[in-house]
Design an enzyme around this catalytic site. Sequence first.
Site, mmCIF file in Angstrom:
data_model
loop_
_atom_site.group_PDB
_atom_site.id
_atom_site.type_symbol
_atom_site.label_atom_id
_atom_site.label_comp_id
_atom_site.label_asym_id
_atom_site.label_seq_id
_atom_site.Cartn_x
_atom_site.Cartn_y
_atom_site.Cartn_z
ATOM 1 N N ASP A 159 34.779 99.020 18.836
ATOM 2 C CA ASP A 159 35.123 97.825 18.056
ATOM 3 C C ASP A 159 36.598 97.880 17.639
ATOM 4 O O ASP A 159 37.161 98.963 17.498
ATOM 5 C CB ASP A 159 34.210 97.768 16.818
ATOM 6 C CG ASP A 159 34.109 96.381 16.214
ATOM 7 O OD1 ASP A 159 34.340 95.394 16.944
ATOM 8 O OD2 ASP A 159 33.778 96.278 15.018
ATOM 9 N N GLU A 160 37.221 96.730 17.432
ATOM 10 C CA GLU A 160 38.587 96.625 16.887
ATOM 11 C C GLU A 160 39.615 97.448 17.678
ATOM 12 O O GLU A 160 40.404 98.202 17.100
ATOM 13 C CB GLU A 160 38.606 97.061 15.408
ATOM 14 C CG GLU A 160 37.584 96.365 14.531
ATOM 15 C CD GLU A 160 38.073 95.051 13.915
ATOM 16 O OE1 GLU A 160 39.081 94.505 14.393
ATOM 17 O OE2 GLU A 160 37.422 94.591 12.972
ATOM 18 N N CYS A 181 38.224 75.989 14.224
ATOM 19 C CA CYS A 181 39.461 75.910 13.438
ATOM 20 C C CYS A 181 39.116 75.584 11.986
ATOM 21 O O CYS A 181 38.398 74.622 11.723
ATOM 22 C CB CYS A 181 40.402 74.836 14.008
ATOM 23 S SG CYS A 181 41.862 74.577 12.984
ATOM 24 N N GLN A 210 42.401 96.765 18.906
ATOM 25 C CA GLN A 210 43.826 96.535 18.600
ATOM 26 C C GLN A 210 44.388 97.562 17.619
ATOM 27 O O GLN A 210 45.584 97.750 17.547
ATOM 28 C CB GLN A 210 44.041 95.105 18.073
ATOM 29 C CG GLN A 210 43.664 94.864 16.614
ATOM 30 C CD GLN A 210 42.180 94.624 16.398
ATOM 31 O OE1 GLN A 210 41.386 94.650 17.331
ATOM 32 N NE2 GLN A 210 41.785 94.376 15.154
ATOM 33 N N CYS A 215 43.393 76.461 15.394
ATOM 34 C CA CYS A 215 43.775 76.045 16.740
ATOM 35 C C CYS A 215 45.315 76.074 16.822
ATOM 36 O O CYS A 215 45.985 76.203 15.797
ATOM 37 C CB CYS A 215 43.224 74.660 17.064
ATOM 38 S SG CYS A 215 43.998 73.346 16.124
ATOM 39 N N GLY A 243 33.251 85.645 16.722
ATOM 40 C CA GLY A 243 31.961 86.239 17.089
ATOM 41 C C GLY A 243 32.073 87.413 18.043
ATOM 42 O O GLY A 243 31.120 87.710 18.763
ATOM 43 N N LYS A 244 33.212 88.101 18.054
ATOM 44 C CA LYS A 244 33.417 89.250 18.961
ATOM 45 C C LYS A 244 32.416 90.369 18.692
ATOM 46 O O LYS A 244 31.764 90.860 19.610
ATOM 47 C CB LYS A 244 34.835 89.835 18.803
ATOM 48 C CG LYS A 244 35.956 88.922 19.224
ATOM 49 C CD LYS A 244 37.296 89.622 19.158
ATOM 50 C CE LYS A 244 37.756 89.961 17.752
ATOM 51 N NZ LYS A 244 38.040 88.789 16.898
HETATM 52 ZN ZN LIG Z 1 42.922 72.797 14.149
#
Ligand SMILES: [Zn+2]
Length: 205
Positions: free
Chosen positions: A83-84, A140, A86, A179, A16-17
Amino acid sequence: MSGYSFELITGPMSCGKTEELLRRIRRCIIAKKKVKVISPDVDTRAKGDYIESRNGLWLDAVKVKHSVQILSFVKDAEVVAIDELQFFDSNITKVITQLMNEGKKVIGTGLELDFKAEPFGSMPELMCIATKVDKLHAVCMKCGCEHATRTQRLIDGHPADKNSPLIMIGGDETYEARCIKCYELPDVKAKSKALGLKLLQFNKK
Ligand SMILES: [Zn+2]
Protein backbone atom coordinates in the site's frame (compact mmCIF):
# COMPACT_ATOMS: atom_id res chain seq x y z
CA MET A 1 -3.89 -15.38 -10.26
CA SER A 2 -0.52 -16.19 -11.80
CA GLY A 3 2.79 -14.87 -10.52
CA TYR A 4 5.62 -13.06 -12.32
CA SER A 5 3.39 -9.98 -12.35
CA PHE A 6 2.98 -6.52 -10.86
CA GLU A 7 -0.47 -4.94 -10.82
CA LEU A 8 -0.41 -1.22 -9.98
CA ILE A 9 -3.54 0.60 -8.84
CA THR A 10 -3.19 4.38 -8.94
CA GLY A 11 -5.19 7.62 -8.90
CA PRO A 12 -5.85 10.60 -6.61
CA MET A 13 -6.98 10.72 -2.99
CA SER A 14 -10.29 8.92 -2.26
CA CYS A 15 -10.51 7.07 -5.59
CA GLY A 16 -10.80 3.67 -3.88
CA LYS A 17 -7.23 2.39 -4.40
CA THR A 18 -6.96 0.62 -1.05
CA GLU A 19 -10.52 -0.73 -1.39
CA GLU A 20 -9.56 -2.23 -4.76
CA LEU A 21 -6.33 -3.64 -3.26
CA LEU A 22 -8.28 -5.28 -0.43
CA ARG A 23 -10.76 -6.73 -2.98
CA ARG A 24 -7.92 -8.33 -4.95
CA ILE A 25 -6.24 -9.61 -1.76
CA ARG A 26 -9.50 -11.27 -0.65
CA ARG A 27 -9.67 -13.10 -3.99
CA CYS A 28 -6.09 -14.36 -3.49
CA ILE A 29 -7.01 -15.59 0.01
CA ILE A 30 -10.06 -17.43 -1.43
CA ALA A 31 -7.65 -19.05 -3.93
CA LYS A 32 -5.61 -20.20 -0.89
CA LYS A 33 -2.52 -18.18 -1.85
CA LYS A 34 -0.02 -17.12 0.80
CA VAL A 35 -0.50 -13.34 0.99
CA LYS A 36 1.68 -10.79 2.77
CA VAL A 37 0.57 -7.17 3.13
CA ILE A 38 3.13 -4.36 3.44
CA SER A 39 2.64 -0.68 4.19
CA PRO A 40 5.21 2.12 4.64
CA ASP A 41 6.10 3.22 8.16
CA VAL A 42 5.29 6.85 7.25
CA ASP A 43 1.61 6.22 6.54
CA THR A 44 -0.17 8.18 9.24
CA ARG A 45 -3.68 7.16 8.20
CA ALA A 46 -3.42 3.64 9.65
CA LYS A 47 -3.10 3.56 13.41
CA GLY A 48 -1.67 0.07 13.92
CA ASP A 49 -0.12 -2.75 11.90
CA TYR A 50 -2.86 -2.96 9.32
CA ILE A 51 -4.10 -1.15 6.25
CA GLU A 52 -7.54 0.33 6.26
CA SER A 53 -9.60 1.70 3.40
CA ARG A 54 -11.85 4.68 3.89
CA ASN A 55 -14.95 2.45 3.94
CA GLY A 56 -13.66 0.68 7.05
CA LEU A 57 -12.24 -2.54 5.54
CA TRP A 58 -8.90 -3.57 6.98
CA LEU A 59 -6.17 -6.21 6.83
CA ASP A 60 -3.06 -6.98 8.91
CA ALA A 61 0.05 -5.40 7.40
CA VAL A 62 3.76 -5.31 8.15
CA LYS A 63 5.03 -1.73 8.53
CA VAL A 64 8.31 -1.24 6.66
CA LYS A 65 10.67 1.75 6.81
CA HIS A 66 13.20 0.91 4.04
CA SER A 67 12.00 -0.81 0.87
CA VAL A 68 14.83 -3.42 0.88
CA GLN A 69 13.40 -4.74 4.18
CA ILE A 70 10.35 -5.97 2.24
CA LEU A 71 12.45 -8.83 0.79
CA SER A 72 13.03 -10.42 4.21
CA PHE A 73 9.35 -10.20 5.20
CA VAL A 74 7.86 -11.84 2.11
CA LYS A 75 10.13 -14.89 1.57
CA ASP A 76 7.24 -17.43 1.90
CA ALA A 77 4.58 -15.29 0.23
CA GLU A 78 3.11 -16.03 -3.19
CA VAL A 79 1.30 -12.70 -3.30
CA VAL A 80 2.80 -9.45 -2.00
CA ALA A 81 0.44 -6.50 -1.54
CA ILE A 82 2.02 -3.08 -0.96
CA ASP A 83 0.00 0.00 0.00
CA GLU A 84 1.04 3.67 -0.47
CA LEU A 85 3.99 2.97 -2.80
CA GLN A 86 4.68 6.70 -3.30
CA PHE A 87 6.12 6.88 0.24
CA PHE A 88 8.88 4.28 -0.30
CA ASP A 89 12.52 5.15 -1.14
CA SER A 90 13.84 4.73 -4.71
CA ASN A 91 14.98 1.10 -4.13
CA ILE A 92 11.32 0.06 -4.32
CA THR A 93 11.59 -0.38 -8.12
CA LYS A 94 14.45 -2.89 -7.74
CA VAL A 95 12.67 -4.68 -4.88
CA ILE A 96 9.47 -5.18 -6.89
CA THR A 97 11.44 -6.27 -9.96
CA GLN A 98 13.17 -8.92 -7.82
CA LEU A 99 9.86 -10.14 -6.36
CA MET A 100 8.44 -10.49 -9.89
CA ASN A 101 11.57 -12.39 -11.03
CA GLU A 102 11.11 -14.78 -8.09
CA GLY A 103 7.68 -15.64 -9.52
CA LYS A 104 5.61 -13.70 -7.04
CA LYS A 105 2.50 -11.69 -7.82
CA VAL A 106 2.83 -8.12 -6.57
CA ILE A 107 -0.21 -5.86 -6.19
CA GLY A 108 0.43 -2.24 -5.23
CA THR A 109 -1.31 1.08 -4.76
CA GLY A 110 0.09 4.60 -4.89
CA LEU A 111 -0.74 8.25 -5.45
CA GLU A 112 0.62 9.09 -8.91
CA LEU A 113 0.73 12.88 -8.31
CA ASP A 114 1.57 14.98 -5.25
CA PHE A 115 -0.38 18.11 -4.21
CA LYS A 116 1.52 20.12 -6.87
CA ALA A 117 0.29 17.65 -9.55
CA GLU A 118 3.89 16.47 -10.01
CA PRO A 119 4.89 12.76 -10.20
CA PHE A 120 5.10 11.33 -6.69
CA GLY A 121 8.30 9.50 -5.61
CA SER A 122 9.06 6.36 -7.65
CA MET A 123 5.57 6.16 -9.17
CA PRO A 124 6.74 6.98 -12.75
CA GLU A 125 9.25 4.06 -12.72
CA LEU A 126 6.73 1.76 -11.04
CA MET A 127 4.15 2.52 -13.73
CA CYS A 128 6.74 1.52 -16.35
CA ILE A 129 7.73 -1.81 -14.77
CA ALA A 130 4.13 -2.77 -13.89
CA THR A 131 2.56 -5.54 -15.99
CA LYS A 132 -0.87 -3.95 -15.46
CA VAL A 133 -1.83 -0.38 -14.47
CA ASP A 134 -5.30 0.74 -13.37
CA LYS A 135 -5.94 4.46 -13.04
CA LEU A 136 -8.98 5.06 -10.86
CA HIS A 137 -10.86 8.36 -10.80
CA ALA A 138 -12.53 9.95 -7.78
CA VAL A 139 -15.58 12.17 -7.47
CA CYS A 140 -14.52 15.85 -7.64
CA MET A 141 -15.24 17.44 -4.25
CA LYS A 142 -15.89 20.83 -5.88
CA CYS A 143 -18.12 20.19 -8.92
CA GLY A 144 -19.21 16.61 -8.28
CA CYS A 145 -18.08 15.20 -11.64
CA GLU A 146 -16.67 11.66 -11.69
CA HIS A 147 -13.32 12.49 -13.30
CA ALA A 148 -11.19 13.75 -10.41
CA THR A 149 -7.54 12.94 -11.13
CA ARG A 150 -5.84 15.54 -8.89
CA THR A 151 -5.22 15.69 -5.13
CA GLN A 152 -5.98 19.18 -3.82
CA ARG A 153 -4.20 20.29 -0.66
CA LEU A 154 -6.17 22.69 1.53
CA ILE A 155 -4.73 24.67 4.44
CA ASP A 156 -7.37 26.06 6.79
CA GLY A 157 -9.88 25.35 4.01
CA HIS A 158 -8.04 27.29 1.27
CA PRO A 159 -6.03 25.90 -1.70
CA ALA A 160 -2.40 25.51 -0.55
CA ASP A 161 0.28 27.63 -2.15
CA LYS A 162 2.73 26.05 -4.61
CA ASN A 163 5.61 26.94 -2.27
CA SER A 164 4.08 25.45 0.88
CA PRO A 165 6.40 22.80 2.41
CA LEU A 166 5.90 19.11 1.63
CA ILE A 167 5.38 18.46 5.34
CA MET A 168 3.19 21.01 7.09
CA ILE A 169 3.66 22.15 10.69
CA GLY A 170 0.57 23.72 12.22
CA GLY A 171 -2.50 24.80 10.29
CA ASP A 172 -5.43 22.58 9.44
CA GLU A 173 -4.15 20.62 6.45
CA THR A 174 -6.58 18.45 4.49
CA TYR A 175 -6.69 16.84 1.06
CA GLU A 176 -9.52 16.26 -1.38
CA ALA A 177 -9.96 14.88 -4.89
CA ARG A 178 -10.60 17.38 -7.68
CA CYS A 179 -10.94 17.32 -11.46
CA ILE A 180 -8.40 19.22 -13.60
CA LYS A 181 -10.88 22.08 -14.07
CA CYS A 182 -11.39 22.60 -10.31
CA TYR A 183 -7.80 21.92 -9.19
CA GLU A 184 -6.05 25.06 -7.86
CA LEU A 185 -2.35 25.71 -7.18
CA PRO A 186 -1.83 29.36 -6.19
CA ASP A 187 1.69 30.75 -6.58
CA VAL A 188 1.86 33.69 -4.14
CA LYS A 189 5.62 34.22 -4.69
CA ALA A 190 5.30 34.57 -8.48
CA LYS A 191 2.20 36.72 -8.09
CA SER A 192 3.87 39.17 -5.69
CA LYS A 193 6.96 39.23 -7.92
CA ALA A 194 4.79 40.14 -10.92
CA LEU A 195 2.98 42.78 -8.85
CA GLY A 196 6.34 44.21 -7.68
CA LEU A 197 7.50 44.45 -11.28
CA LYS A 198 4.34 46.33 -12.26
CA LEU A 199 4.85 48.67 -9.32
CA LEU A 200 8.45 49.32 -10.45
CA GLN A 201 7.31 50.13 -13.98
CA PHE A 202 4.69 52.48 -12.54
CA ASN A 203 7.34 54.31 -10.48
CA LYS A 204 9.52 54.82 -13.57
CA LYS A 205 6.88 56.87 -15.33
ZN1 LIG B 1 -14.47 19.51 -10.60
